[in-house]
Motif scaffolding. Sequence first.
Motif, mmCIF file in Angstrom:
data_model
loop_
_atom_site.group_PDB
_atom_site.id
_atom_site.type_symbol
_atom_site.label_atom_id
_atom_site.label_comp_id
_atom_site.label_asym_id
_atom_site.label_seq_id
_atom_site.Cartn_x
_atom_site.Cartn_y
_atom_site.Cartn_z
ATOM 1 N N ALA A 27 103.796 39.234 38.104
ATOM 2 C CA ALA A 27 104.202 39.072 39.489
ATOM 3 C C ALA A 27 102.994 39.195 40.384
ATOM 4 O O ALA A 27 102.342 38.219 40.653
ATOM 5 C CB ALA A 27 105.271 40.088 39.829
ATOM 6 N N VAL A 28 102.670 40.379 40.801
ATOM 7 C CA VAL A 28 101.651 40.543 41.826
ATOM 8 C C VAL A 28 100.714 41.683 41.473
ATOM 9 O O VAL A 28 101.146 42.768 41.146
ATOM 10 C CB VAL A 28 102.337 40.851 43.178
ATOM 11 N N ALA A 29 99.415 41.428 41.542
ATOM 12 C CA ALA A 29 98.444 42.499 41.342
ATOM 13 C C ALA A 29 98.421 43.384 42.574
ATOM 14 O O ALA A 29 98.755 42.956 43.666
ATOM 15 C CB ALA A 29 97.057 41.910 41.099
ATOM 16 N N LYS A 30 98.008 44.605 42.398
ATOM 17 C CA LYS A 30 98.030 45.539 43.511
ATOM 18 C C LYS A 30 96.887 45.313 44.493
ATOM 19 O O LYS A 30 96.947 45.769 45.618
ATOM 20 C CB LYS A 30 97.995 46.970 42.981
ATOM 21 N N ALA A 31 95.833 44.642 44.083
ATOM 22 C CA ALA A 31 94.700 44.446 44.978
ATOM 23 C C ALA A 31 93.996 43.144 44.640
ATOM 24 O O ALA A 31 94.168 42.593 43.568
ATOM 25 C CB ALA A 31 93.725 45.608 44.833
ATOM 26 N N GLY A 32 93.200 42.666 45.590
ATOM 27 C CA GLY A 32 92.326 41.541 45.327
ATOM 28 C C GLY A 32 92.904 40.171 45.627
ATOM 29 O O GLY A 32 92.187 39.190 45.613
ATOM 30 N N LEU A 33 94.190 40.073 45.919
ATOM 31 C CA LEU A 33 94.805 38.781 46.201
ATOM 32 C C LEU A 33 95.409 38.783 47.594
ATOM 33 O O LEU A 33 95.916 39.798 48.059
ATOM 34 C CB LEU A 33 95.902 38.480 45.172
ATOM 35 N N THR A 34 95.377 37.628 48.222
ATOM 36 C CA THR A 34 96.001 37.493 49.535
ATOM 37 C C THR A 34 97.513 37.446 49.384
ATOM 38 O O THR A 34 98.034 37.195 48.287
ATOM 39 C CB THR A 34 95.540 36.206 50.238
ATOM 40 N N ASP A 35 98.211 37.655 50.469
ATOM 41 C CA ASP A 35 99.670 37.558 50.430
ATOM 42 C C ASP A 35 100.116 36.168 49.990
ATOM 43 O O ASP A 35 101.093 36.022 49.259
ATOM 44 C CB ASP A 35 100.273 37.900 51.794
ATOM 45 N N GLU A 36 99.400 35.150 50.430
ATOM 46 C CA GLU A 36 99.733 33.778 50.044
ATOM 47 C C GLU A 36 99.571 33.573 48.535
ATOM 48 O O GLU A 36 100.417 32.962 47.884
ATOM 49 C CB GLU A 36 98.846 32.782 50.798
ATOM 50 N N GLN A 37 98.468 34.104 47.970
ATOM 51 C CA GLN A 37 98.245 33.989 46.532
ATOM 52 C C GLN A 37 99.333 34.737 45.758
ATOM 53 O O GLN A 37 99.833 34.246 44.742
ATOM 54 C CB GLN A 37 96.869 34.543 46.153
ATOM 55 N N ASP A 92 86.547 38.363 45.186
ATOM 56 C CA ASP A 92 85.150 38.676 45.477
ATOM 57 C C ASP A 92 84.694 40.019 44.935
ATOM 58 O O ASP A 92 83.507 40.224 44.700
ATOM 59 C CB ASP A 92 84.894 38.638 46.993
ATOM 60 N N ASP A 93 85.620 40.943 44.731
ATOM 61 C CA ASP A 93 85.245 42.300 44.338
ATOM 62 C C ASP A 93 85.094 42.506 42.834
ATOM 63 O O ASP A 93 84.971 43.631 42.375
ATOM 64 C CB ASP A 93 86.240 43.311 44.905
ATOM 65 N N VAL A 94 85.052 41.440 42.063
ATOM 66 C CA VAL A 94 84.932 41.598 40.616
ATOM 67 C C VAL A 94 83.483 41.456 40.172
ATOM 68 O O VAL A 94 82.676 40.794 40.832
ATOM 69 C CB VAL A 94 85.804 40.587 39.846
ATOM 70 N N ASP A 95 83.180 42.064 39.055
ATOM 71 C CA ASP A 95 81.862 41.950 38.440
ATOM 72 C C ASP A 95 81.820 40.608 37.707
ATOM 73 O O ASP A 95 82.402 40.462 36.628
ATOM 74 C CB ASP A 95 81.650 43.113 37.481
ATOM 75 N N LYS A 96 81.151 39.649 38.305
ATOM 76 C CA LYS A 96 81.139 38.282 37.752
ATOM 77 C C LYS A 96 80.483 38.228 36.371
ATOM 78 O O LYS A 96 80.919 37.476 35.508
ATOM 79 C CB LYS A 96 80.420 37.320 38.702
ATOM 80 N N ALA A 97 79.441 39.029 36.150
ATOM 81 C CA ALA A 97 78.766 39.014 34.849
ATOM 82 C C ALA A 97 79.709 39.506 33.749
ATOM 83 O O ALA A 97 79.762 38.918 32.659
ATOM 84 C CB ALA A 97 77.503 39.876 34.902
ATOM 85 N N GLU A 98 80.445 40.549 34.026
ATOM 86 C CA GLU A 98 81.406 41.054 33.044
ATOM 87 C C GLU A 98 82.534 40.048 32.821
ATOM 88 O O GLU A 98 82.966 39.832 31.687
ATOM 89 C CB GLU A 98 81.964 42.408 33.485
ATOM 90 N N ALA A 99 83.017 39.449 33.890
ATOM 91 C CA ALA A 99 84.076 38.452 33.766
ATOM 92 C C ALA A 99 83.595 37.262 32.945
ATOM 93 O O ALA A 99 84.329 36.734 32.110
ATOM 94 C CB ALA A 99 84.544 37.999 35.144
#
Length: 135
Positions: free
Chosen positions: A14-24, A91-98
């Motif tokens: 369903a919905v993650a607790k953080a990192g996504l807009t309401d629209e997403q 934007d708040d994720v570690d891109k290298a780890e991802a």
Amino acid sequence: MKGFAVLVVVAFAAVAKAGLTDEQKAKLVQYYNDCLASTQVDKEVVAKARRGEFSDDPKLKEFFGCMFKKAGFQNDDGEIQVDVIRQKMPDDVDKAEADKVIAACQDKKGGTPAETAFEVYKCYWEATPNHISLA
């Protein structure tokens, strides 16, 4: 790893607790509901997969394929769209780890696009030590 985790895990729930807009969040809820309806997969089978308990259920595989396609993570030929996954990372994720998780999982294949989506999700689950808790 968190970025890929957010994208993939949210794609099946369903919905993650953080990192996504309401629209997403609203889009993901709609995708989830649409894919549940179109595949007629049992919600509990999906819930178990979110906990790492995978079954060889054809409807579950179709559900993953539906979610991947709706999210843009997979094209009609079943190819994983790495650029789309990277583009949709918060934007708040570690891109290298991802990128490490993406590299480990992007080439997983199944006999059909739905099976490929299933294999990629299972790979993500195994490659990511921290799984996002969903609301």
